[in-house]
Write a protein that holds these residues in place. Structure first.
Motif, PDB file in Angstrom:
ATOM      1  N   ALA A 188       0.821  -1.219   0.000  1.00 20.72           N
ATOM      2  CA  ALA A 188       0.000   0.000   0.000  1.00 20.72           C
ATOM      3  C   ALA A 188       0.848   1.260   0.000  1.00 20.72           C
ATOM      4  O   ALA A 188       0.408   2.316  -0.480  1.00 20.72           O
ATOM      5  CB  ALA A 188      -0.932  -0.005   1.209  1.00 20.72           C
ATOM      6  N   ARG A 189       2.075   1.147   0.507  1.00 22.69           N
ATOM      7  CA  ARG A 189       2.933   2.334   0.560  1.00 22.69           C
ATOM      8  C   ARG A 189       3.278   2.862  -0.821  1.00 22.69           C
ATOM      9  O   ARG A 189       3.792   3.986  -0.952  1.00 22.69           O
ATOM     10  CB  ARG A 189       4.219   2.010   1.328  1.00 22.69           C
ATOM     11  CG  ARG A 189       5.259   1.266   0.504  1.00 22.69           C
ATOM     12  CD  ARG A 189       6.326   0.598   1.360  1.00 22.69           C
ATOM     13  NE  ARG A 189       7.511   0.237   0.595  1.00 22.69           N
ATOM     14  CZ  ARG A 189       7.587  -0.786  -0.256  1.00 22.69           C
ATOM     15  NH1 ARG A 189       6.529  -1.550  -0.479  1.00 22.69           N
ATOM     16  NH2 ARG A 189       8.703  -1.024  -0.906  1.00 22.69           N
ATOM     17  N   ARG A 190       3.015   2.090  -1.865  1.00 22.44           N
ATOM     18  CA  ARG A 190       3.233   2.566  -3.236  1.00 22.44           C
ATOM     19  C   ARG A 190       2.135   3.529  -3.677  1.00 22.44           C
ATOM     20  O   ARG A 190       2.293   4.218  -4.688  1.00 22.44           O
ATOM     21  CB  ARG A 190       3.304   1.392  -4.215  1.00 22.44           C
ATOM     22  CG  ARG A 190       4.470   0.452  -3.949  1.00 22.44           C
ATOM     23  CD  ARG A 190       4.547  -0.656  -4.977  1.00 22.44           C
ATOM     24  NE  ARG A 190       5.581  -1.629  -4.629  1.00 22.44           N
ATOM     25  CZ  ARG A 190       6.869  -1.511  -4.947  1.00 22.44           C
ATOM     26  NH1 ARG A 190       7.276  -0.448  -5.632  1.00 22.44           N
ATOM     27  NH2 ARG A 190       7.743  -2.439  -4.592  1.00 22.44           N
ATOM     28  N   PHE A 191       1.036   3.571  -2.928  1.00 19.49           N
ATOM     29  CA  PHE A 191      -0.103   4.388  -3.330  1.00 19.49           C
ATOM     30  C   PHE A 191      -0.522   5.430  -2.297  1.00 19.49           C
ATOM     31  O   PHE A 191      -1.132   6.434  -2.645  1.00 19.49           O
ATOM     32  CB  PHE A 191      -1.307   3.476  -3.629  1.00 19.49           C
ATOM     33  CG  PHE A 191      -1.037   2.457  -4.695  1.00 19.49           C
ATOM     34  CD1 PHE A 191      -0.920   2.835  -6.031  1.00 19.49           C
ATOM     35  CD2 PHE A 191      -0.863   1.123  -4.376  1.00 19.49           C
ATOM     36  CE1 PHE A 191      -0.658   1.903  -7.014  1.00 19.49           C
ATOM     37  CE2 PHE A 191      -0.604   0.176  -5.358  1.00 19.49           C
ATOM     38  CZ  PHE A 191      -0.502   0.569  -6.697  1.00 19.49           C
ATOM     39  N   VAL A 192      -0.219   5.187  -1.028  1.00 16.21           N
ATOM     40  CA  VAL A 192      -0.557   6.149   0.026  1.00 16.21           C
ATOM     41  C   VAL A 192       0.609   6.236   1.001  1.00 16.21           C
ATOM     42  O   VAL A 192       1.302   5.233   1.241  1.00 16.21           O
ATOM     43  CB  VAL A 192      -1.839   5.728   0.793  1.00 16.21           C
ATOM     44  CG1 VAL A 192      -3.051   5.751  -0.121  1.00 16.21           C
ATOM     45  CG2 VAL A 192      -1.677   4.370   1.449  1.00 16.21           C
TER      46      VAL A 192
END
Length: 234
Positions: A188-192
């Protein structure tokens, strides 16, 4: 420990029926299962797939996974197609210390986390589709991308509330649901942007030797090619 993988998926030979085989796309949700197999230190064969190639649409792989997706896991003479079911079955049959059996304390919470991983994963899948698979910006919906980004951030709050108080999702320590949810948070860190508590949890996951062994090898075609995918108004 994984055997040397073929370049892509292929038909399962009769001699392989009793083997554990994982069909895997590097950095995709199939990494959850590769990580768990490593945590359990099981012998298995790894079939590495390229999501952008025709491998997953060929007749050989269609016989294994009719939907043409990954993961697929052959185990005990059958093929499983859902990663949540794979986590539950592997913990039940090979790693009870990483699961919670029916009637055992914590079973309800363990199952809730296992299935909540798919809630997070669905938002990740939608953003992956928009950012990576719809290569022509004209085919993307900026509204949908903003909504999915906001939904992903909101979904992560439940994980954040838990890992602010303890290192792992279950009070008893690391378990199979950390493979399911932990991959989702790490991806998820790739998007938020991640909060400090979520980043610390993702770091704890990534520091595990079994997680490190699940990372792509040199030369493997990976799903993501950026550290962060920003939603632009342009």
């Amino acid at each position: 420990m994984a055997e040397t993988p073929p370049a892509s998926g292929g038909p399962v030979k009769d001699a392989d029926q009793d083997a554990i085989i994982l069909w895997h796309v590097p950095l995709s949700r199939s990494m959850r299962i590769l990580w768990l197999l490593n945590e359990l230190d099981l012998p298995f064969s790894l079939r590495v797939m390229d999501l952008r190639s025709k491998d997953m649409r060929e007749a050989e792989y269609e016989a294994i996974h009719p939907v043409g997706r990954a993961p697929a896991l052959q185990i005990d003479g059958s093929v499983i197609h859902e990663s949540g079911a794979m986590v539950e079955y592997l913990c039940e049959t090979r790693g009870p210390h990483l699961g919670r059996a029916p009637g055992e304390e914590g079973r309800l919470g363990w199952l809730d986390w296992l299935h909540f991983a798919e809630t997070i994963g669905q938002h990740i899948a939608n953003l992956t589709q928009s950012h990576l698979m719809l290569r022509d910006p004209a085919t993307r919906s900026l509204t949908v991308m903003k909504l999915e980004t906001a939904r992903l951030a909101r979904t992560l709050r439940l994980v954040e509330q838990t890992v602010e108080e303890q290192d792992w999702l279950m009070a008893g320590g690391f378990s199979g649901v950390d493979c399911a949810v932990g991959w989702s948070v790490w991806t998820a860190r790739r998007f938020v942007p991640l909060s400090p508590a979520l980043q610390a949890y993702a770091d704890r996951c990534a520091e595990r030797p079994a997680f490190q062994r699940a990372l792509p090898k040199d030369g493997e075609v990976v799903l993501y090619d950026r550290d962060f995918y920003e939603v632009s108004d342009a």
